[in-house]
Design a protein around this motif. Sequence first.
Motif, PDB file in Angstrom:
ATOM      1  N   GLY A  23     -35.986 -72.652  68.696  1.00 37.00           N
ATOM      2  CA  GLY A  23     -36.336 -71.285  68.544  1.00 37.00           C
ATOM      3  C   GLY A  23     -37.240 -70.483  69.715  1.00 37.00           C
ATOM      4  O   GLY A  23     -36.718 -70.825  70.684  1.00 37.00           O
ATOM      5  N   GLU A  24     -38.350 -69.956  69.401  1.00 33.96           N
ATOM      6  CA  GLU A  24     -38.871 -69.266  70.429  1.00 33.96           C
ATOM      7  C   GLU A  24     -39.605 -70.372  71.487  1.00 33.96           C
ATOM      8  O   GLU A  24     -39.944 -69.896  72.647  1.00 33.96           O
ATOM      9  CB  GLU A  24     -39.951 -68.572  69.997  1.00 33.96           C
ATOM     10  N   GLN A  25     -39.904 -71.624  71.150  1.00 30.50           N
ATOM     11  CA  GLN A  25     -40.312 -72.854  71.645  1.00 30.50           C
ATOM     12  C   GLN A  25     -39.304 -73.212  72.828  1.00 30.50           C
ATOM     13  O   GLN A  25     -39.935 -74.058  73.737  1.00 30.50           O
ATOM     14  CB  GLN A  25     -40.978 -73.851  70.912  1.00 30.50           C
ATOM     15  N   TYR A  26     -38.150 -72.951  72.767  1.00 28.70           N
ATOM     16  CA  TYR A  26     -37.304 -73.591  73.637  1.00 28.70           C
ATOM     17  C   TYR A  26     -37.637 -73.450  75.131  1.00 28.70           C
ATOM     18  O   TYR A  26     -37.821 -72.299  75.459  1.00 28.70           O
ATOM     19  CB  TYR A  26     -35.719 -72.889  73.502  1.00 28.70           C
ATOM     20  N   ALA A  27     -37.779 -74.454  76.006  1.00 29.21           N
ATOM     21  CA  ALA A  27     -37.850 -74.601  77.291  1.00 29.21           C
ATOM     22  C   ALA A  27     -39.277 -74.118  77.661  1.00 29.21           C
ATOM     23  O   ALA A  27     -39.790 -73.809  78.851  1.00 29.21           O
ATOM     24  CB  ALA A  27     -36.892 -73.514  77.977  1.00 29.21           C
ATOM     25  N   LEU A  28     -39.982 -74.041  76.804  1.00 28.22           N
ATOM     26  CA  LEU A  28     -41.664 -73.635  77.180  1.00 28.22           C
ATOM     27  C   LEU A  28     -42.365 -74.851  77.487  1.00 28.22           C
ATOM     28  O   LEU A  28     -43.145 -74.669  78.405  1.00 28.22           O
ATOM     29  CB  LEU A  28     -42.410 -72.959  75.995  1.00 28.22           C
ATOM     30  N   GLU A  29     -42.059 -76.213  77.108  1.00 26.93           N
ATOM     31  CA  GLU A  29     -42.443 -77.318  77.612  1.00 26.93           C
ATOM     32  C   GLU A  29     -41.629 -78.301  77.864  1.00 26.93           C
ATOM     33  O   GLU A  29     -40.446 -78.141  77.639  1.00 26.93           O
ATOM     34  CB  GLU A  29     -43.478 -77.858  76.426  1.00 26.93           C
ATOM     35  N   ALA A  30     -41.817 -79.416  78.680  1.00 29.92           N
ATOM     36  CA  ALA A  30     -40.946 -80.377  79.111  1.00 29.92           C
ATOM     37  C   ALA A  30     -40.172 -80.912  77.963  1.00 29.92           C
ATOM     38  O   ALA A  30     -38.978 -81.131  77.894  1.00 29.92           O
ATOM     39  CB  ALA A  30     -41.531 -81.173  80.089  1.00 29.92           C
ATOM     40  N   GLU A  31     -41.061 -81.186  76.942  1.00 36.07           N
ATOM     41  CA  GLU A  31     -40.131 -81.695  75.751  1.00 36.07           C
ATOM     42  C   GLU A  31     -39.241 -80.877  74.825  1.00 36.07           C
ATOM     43  O   GLU A  31     -38.747 -81.319  74.013  1.00 36.07           O
ATOM     44  CB  GLU A  31     -41.073 -82.538  74.846  1.00 36.07           C
ATOM     45  N   ASN A  32     -39.447 -79.535  75.305  1.00 35.00           N
ATOM     46  CA  ASN A  32     -38.545 -78.883  74.420  1.00 35.00           C
ATOM     47  C   ASN A  32     -37.110 -78.380  75.218  1.00 35.00           C
ATOM     48  O   ASN A  32     -36.596 -77.248  75.111  1.00 35.00           O
ATOM     49  CB  ASN A  32     -39.215 -77.326  74.313  1.00 35.00           C
ATOM     50  N   VAL A  33     -36.800 -79.208  76.106  1.00 34.56           N
ATOM     51  CA  VAL A  33     -35.419 -79.094  76.851  1.00 34.56           C
ATOM     52  C   VAL A  33     -34.658 -80.235  76.732  1.00 34.56           C
ATOM     53  O   VAL A  33     -35.434 -81.420  76.766  1.00 34.56           O
ATOM     54  CB  VAL A  33     -35.735 -78.508  78.287  1.00 34.56           C
ATOM     55  N   LEU A  34     -33.540 -80.180  76.857  1.00 34.51           N
ATOM     56  CA  LEU A  34     -32.583 -81.310  77.018  1.00 34.51           C
ATOM     57  C   LEU A  34     -32.062 -81.445  78.448  1.00 34.51           C
ATOM     58  O   LEU A  34     -31.860 -80.370  78.969  1.00 34.51           O
ATOM     59  CB  LEU A  34     -31.478 -81.355  75.897  1.00 34.51           C
ATOM     60  N   TYR A  35     -31.656 -82.385  78.860  1.00 31.74           N
ATOM     61  CA  TYR A  35     -31.453 -82.720  80.159  1.00 31.74           C
ATOM     62  C   TYR A  35     -30.015 -83.583  80.357  1.00 31.74           C
ATOM     63  O   TYR A  35     -29.873 -84.584  79.567  1.00 31.74           O
ATOM     64  CB  TYR A  35     -32.561 -83.762  81.083  1.00 31.74           C
ATOM     65  N   ASN A  36     -29.283 -83.282  81.400  1.00 32.79           N
ATOM     66  CA  ASN A  36     -28.220 -83.990  81.463  1.00 32.79           C
ATOM     67  C   ASN A  36     -27.807 -84.147  83.012  1.00 32.79           C
ATOM     68  O   ASN A  36     -26.627 -84.397  83.394  1.00 32.79           O
ATOM     69  CB  ASN A  36     -26.841 -83.331  80.870  1.00 32.79           C
ATOM     70  N   GLY A  37     -28.968 -84.095  83.779  1.00 30.67           N
ATOM     71  CA  GLY A  37     -28.838 -84.091  85.195  1.00 30.67           C
ATOM     72  C   GLY A  37     -29.273 -85.515  85.773  1.00 30.67           C
ATOM     73  O   GLY A  37     -29.544 -86.562  85.041  1.00 30.67           O
ATOM     74  N   PRO A  38     -29.433 -85.571  86.904  1.00 33.72           N
ATOM     75  CA  PRO A  38     -29.766 -86.786  87.724  1.00 33.72           C
ATOM     76  C   PRO A  38     -31.317 -87.390  87.432  1.00 33.72           C
ATOM     77  O   PRO A  38     -31.623 -88.445  87.138  1.00 33.72           O
ATOM     78  CB  PRO A  38     -29.672 -86.386  88.979  1.00 33.72           C
ATOM     79  N   PHE A  39     -32.074 -86.284  86.872  1.00 28.68           N
ATOM     80  CA  PHE A  39     -33.438 -86.634  86.668  1.00 28.68           C
ATOM     81  C   PHE A  39     -33.658 -85.836  85.348  1.00 28.68           C
ATOM     82  O   PHE A  39     -33.049 -85.084  84.747  1.00 28.68           O
ATOM     83  CB  PHE A  39     -34.424 -86.042  87.761  1.00 28.68           C
ATOM     84  N   VAL A  40     -34.718 -86.332  84.745  1.00 29.22           N
ATOM     85  CA  VAL A  40     -35.338 -85.323  83.633  1.00 29.22           C
ATOM     86  C   VAL A  40     -36.616 -85.228  83.810  1.00 29.22           C
ATOM     87  O   VAL A  40     -37.363 -85.598  84.835  1.00 29.22           O
ATOM     88  CB  VAL A  40     -35.635 -86.579  82.519  1.00 29.22           C
ATOM     89  N   LEU A  41     -37.311 -83.976  83.294  1.00 29.16           N
ATOM     90  CA  LEU A  41     -38.562 -83.247  83.627  1.00 29.16           C
ATOM     91  C   LEU A  41     -39.298 -84.272  82.611  1.00 29.16           C
ATOM     92  O   LEU A  41     -39.295 -84.122  81.325  1.00 29.16           O
ATOM     93  CB  LEU A  41     -38.462 -81.982  83.260  1.00 29.16           C
ATOM     94  N   ALA A  42     -40.264 -85.300  83.002  1.00 30.15           N
ATOM     95  CA  ALA A  42     -41.164 -86.175  82.266  1.00 30.15           C
ATOM     96  C   ALA A  42     -42.344 -85.391  81.993  1.00 30.15           C
ATOM     97  O   ALA A  42     -42.873 -85.673  80.950  1.00 30.15           O
ATOM     98  CB  ALA A  42     -41.367 -87.232  82.942  1.00 30.15           C
ATOM     99  N   GLU A  43     -42.895 -84.577  82.804  1.00 28.34           N
ATOM    100  CA  GLU A  43     -44.134 -84.024  82.623  1.00 28.34           C
ATOM    101  C   GLU A  43     -44.252 -82.701  83.248  1.00 28.34           C
ATOM    102  O   GLU A  43     -43.522 -82.443  84.063  1.00 28.34           O
ATOM    103  CB  GLU A  43     -45.316 -84.789  83.420  1.00 28.34           C
ATOM    104  N   TRP A  44     -44.646 -81.967  82.535  1.00 26.80           N
ATOM    105  CA  TRP A  44     -44.978 -80.381  83.038  1.00 26.80           C
ATOM    106  C   TRP A  44     -46.133 -80.062  82.646  1.00 26.80           C
ATOM    107  O   TRP A  44     -46.457 -79.495  81.616  1.00 26.80           O
ATOM    108  CB  TRP A  44     -43.810 -79.614  82.479  1.00 26.80           C
ATOM    109  N   ASN A  45     -47.267 -79.897  83.776  1.00 26.09           N
ATOM    110  CA  ASN A  45     -48.551 -79.288  83.604  1.00 26.09           C
ATOM    111  C   ASN A  45     -48.391 -77.910  84.065  1.00 26.09           C
ATOM    112  O   ASN A  45     -48.701 -77.855  85.243  1.00 26.09           O
ATOM    113  CB  ASN A  45     -49.577 -80.285  83.754  1.00 26.09           C
ATOM    114  N   HIS A  46     -48.430 -76.837  83.157  1.00 23.95           N
ATOM    115  CA  HIS A  46     -48.388 -75.608  83.723  1.00 23.95           C
ATOM    116  C   HIS A  46     -49.165 -75.187  84.808  1.00 23.95           C
ATOM    117  O   HIS A  46     -50.587 -75.506  85.058  1.00 23.95           O
ATOM    118  CB  HIS A  46     -48.486 -74.807  82.481  1.00 23.95           C
TER     119      HIS A  46
END
Lengths: 308, 558
Positions: free
Chosen positions: B216-239
Motif C-alpha cells: 500500500g502506501e508503504q511501498y518503496a519507502l524503505e529498502a525492505e518495502n521493494v522487490l528486486y530482480n536486478g544484478p543487486f539488491v538494496l540491502a540497507e537504506w538509511n535515509h
Amino acid sequence: MRNYFLSRLGYMLVTLLIIVTATFFFMQLLPGTPFNNPEKLTEQQLLSLNEKYGLDKPIALQYFIYLGNLLQFDLGLSFQYEGRTVESIIGSRIGPSALIGLQAVVFGTAAGLLLGMISALKHNSFLDYTSVFIAVLGMSVPSFVFAALMQYYLGVKLQWLPAALWRGWEYTIMPSLALSVMVIATVARFIRTEMLEVLGQDYVVTARAKGLTEKAVIVKHVVRNALIPVVTMLGPLTVGIMTGTLVIEKIFAVPGLGEQFTLSIMVNDYSVIMGITLFYSSLFILVVMIVDILYGVLDPRISLKGEG
Amino acid sequence: MKKQFGQGMLLIMLIICAVLAGCNFDSEEGVEAEPGSSEEENKEQSTADEQAGGQVLKVAASAEIPTMDSVHAHDTIAFTVLNNVMEGLYRLGEDSNPVLGMAESHEESADGLVHTFTLRDAAWSNGTAVTADDFEYAWKRLMADEGHYASMMVNAGVLHAQDIIEGEKGAGELGVTAVDDKTLEVTLEMPNPLFTTLLTFPVFLPQNEAFVEEQGEQYALEAENVLYNGPFVLAEWNHDQNWLYKKNPDYWDADAVTLEEIQVNVVKETSTGVNLYETGELDRIGLSAAYVDEYSSSDEFQIIPRAGIIFVRMNTTHEVLGNANVRRAFDMVIDKEGLANVILNDGSVPLYGHVPENFSLSPEGVSFRELNGDFNKGTAEEAAEYFTTGLEEAGAEELTVSLLSSDAESHRKIAEYLKDQFETKLPGVTIDLQMVPFQQRLDQEKALAYDMVISTWGPDYNDPMTFIDMFVTDGSANRTGYSSAEFDSLVEQAKAEDDPSARYQLMLDAEKVLLEKDALIAPLVQNADAILQREKVKNIVEHPSGPDFTYKWTYIEE
C-alpha cells in the motif's frame, strides 16, 4: 501562575497563526513549481500535476485546506520525496541536528563560562587578554572555516577523527566542536562583561565585608547574577543551533534539518518548507517561554503575573 | 544553586542520551526492526564484509534517493539505483545500447505494430517468478498514477498512451497485455524506431502486483518495502545518509556480476568528497573546477564527457534577433575554447553543433558530430561582417539586448564572459545582464520573456532525436518562437522512417537546417565530469541518459 500560562499559550497560538499565514503567502512568490525536472515539464503535464496536488485551486482556498489539515496535525506529503510525510522527514532529520547542536551548546557554554570567569577574575591580566582574543577570534571567524580546517588537519592529515559522514558518536565530535566555537565566544564575552559589572555592585562589597569566603562570594552572588542575561541569550541560541546549520551539515555530510530546509526552498517543496518553518517557530516560542520562567527562578526580582 | 545546577546538568545529559538514541546512526535501523538482535546483526555484518573480500565499491551520491517506486521516479539518482536493483525487458548495455534483460526474445510483427516479448526464467527477491503480468501491472499503474515520466509511454508510442494522458481513455486501455505468464504483447500506435531504446528507461520496469498492493502506501519507502530482480539488491537504506547494494544471488545473470557490495554515501560538498577520498572512504568522486588544476596530473584523474549541453537560445520574435545573420554572428564571435578551458575549466568541451559528441553513433558506427562537422566557426571579423549585414537587413543601426541567465555560479561566469565577447567584438552591441534564480529563468524562457538566454538540455534517451525534436514548431522545448516548415518536415519524416541509415541522415539534415541555414541557437559547451577514481576500480559503465551508471560489469582489480 496558571493565568500566566494560559495567556502565554494564547499568544503562542496567535503568533504561530501569523507565521503560518505569512510563510504560506510569501512562499507563493517563489518562482517555479515543486515538481522535479522543470526543464522538461510541458504545459500540459504541469496542468495535470497541479490538478493532482490541488495546486490549481485559488490560493485562499489552498490556505484554508492547509489550516484544516494542520488542525488535524497533518503536515502533508513531500513533493521531492515521493510518498514521504513531512513528519517523517523532520523526524529523521532533527536527530542529528539536535545532537550536534546540543553538544555544541553544552560544551560551548561550559568552556565559555570558564573563559569568561577567568577573564573577569583576572581582569586586565595576560589571561584576560588571551581569553578576550580567543573570544574575538571565535566571533569573527565563521564556523565553516574552523570546520574546513579541522576536517583537513584532524580528519585527513592526522586521521584522529573521521573526516565526515554519520556512522557513530565519534562522527559527531568535529561538527559539534565547529559549532561550539561561536557559543564559546558569545558566552565568554557575555559572562566577562556581566561579572565585571556585578563585581562592582554594592552587595558584593557587602558580602565581602560580611566575611564570606571569596569562593562563596563568586559562586553565590557574582556568577548567579551574571547568569541571568546569559540565559536570555542561550535559549534562542540553542534553538538556532539545534535546528540545524546548513554549512556545517554540508561540510561533514551530516543528514540534518538545516540542510534539508535549504534544499526544500531551492526545489519549492511547499509542504516541507511549511512544516519545518512551523516546527522551528514552535520550538523557538516554547524556548522563549521557558527562558521567561527561568528568570523567575534565577532572579526573584522578576515575578510572573497573569496580567502581563 | 549548586543543587539546581547539578539537576540541570542531569537533565541535559538525559536529553543528549535521548537524542543520541533517536539519531539513527548506520546500524540503528536494523536494530529497530529486530529488537534485541543487534549483536548478532553486527556479527553477521562483519562476516559478510569478509566474504565480500575486495569486491567492494565505495561511491558518493549528491542527494538522497527521492523514491524507489519506478512509477514515480524522476531523477538520475533514483534511476541509477533502480537500474542496478531491477531489470526491465531491456537494459542499457556496456556501450549504452539496449541489450535483452528480462526478455529472452523480442519479435516484431511485419507492420512493426505488435511486439511480442518472451520472458526468461527469473525471480523477484521474495522468490516469486517475474511474469508478464508484472509488466502489464506496472505500466498501467504508471498511467493511472500519472507518474512524472508517463510521457515516456507516449514517446514509446504505446497504443492509447496519448489518449490516457489527455484523459480520454482509462489507464486499463493501454496497449500492453500479458498473454500468459511468459508472454507480453505490446501494441504501438505506429512503428517506432526508438521503441527498443526507450524500453531501457526505468518507467518500463516491472512491479509485482500482489506485493505492491500488500504494501500500500508503504511501498518503496524503505529498502525492505521493494522487490528486486536486478544484478543487486538494496540491502540497507538509511535515509539521507547512505545505502548499500549487495549482489543478488538469484539474478539470472549472476555469473556476470563480480562486485559483492556497493556502499553509497550522500555527500553534497565537493571538498568533503575530496577529503573522504583522501582518507580512503570513497573510491570515486566528482571534482569541481577549483580542484581540477590541483589533481589534473594525478593518475586517478579523468575527464568524462557527458551529453548535457549549455547553449544560448535567441528569441526569434525579437525584431533584430529574428534575423539569421545576426544570430549567426553571435554564435560565431564566441571564443568557445576560451570559455571551456579558461573560464569554466571543469572539463567542459567546446560545442559547435546541437547534438553533443560522444553521444550517438550512426548505424555505420560514425559519430553524429563527426558526420555533421562544426557549424558557424569563423573569425571575429567574419562574425562582425555577418552582424553588419544582419543589422542592415533588420533595419537597425545598433543593438541593445538583454542576456538572461540563472544565478548559478557557472552560468553567471558564462554570462559575464559572453557580454564581454559580444560587446568588444561586435560593433554597436550592448548587453544587459539579467541574473535570476533558476526557476525564474525557466519561467521566463517558456513565456518567451527574454532576448537571449543561457539554457541547458540533457538527453531523455540515447538518440539524437532527443535533441533534434526540441525545436519543432510549438514544441514544449522550443521556447524560441522558431518555426520552420523544412525543419518540421525533416523531423516528421525521421520519426516515421524505418530504415536506420535513412533516418540518421534525416536527423543530420535537420540539424543542418537548424544551425547552418537558420543559426537558431549558439551552442556553447558540452558538460563533462572531472572525477577522481582509484585505478583498481574497473568498468563502471556510464550512460548519457536515464540512469547514470550500471555496476553490473564493474569489478575491483586485485
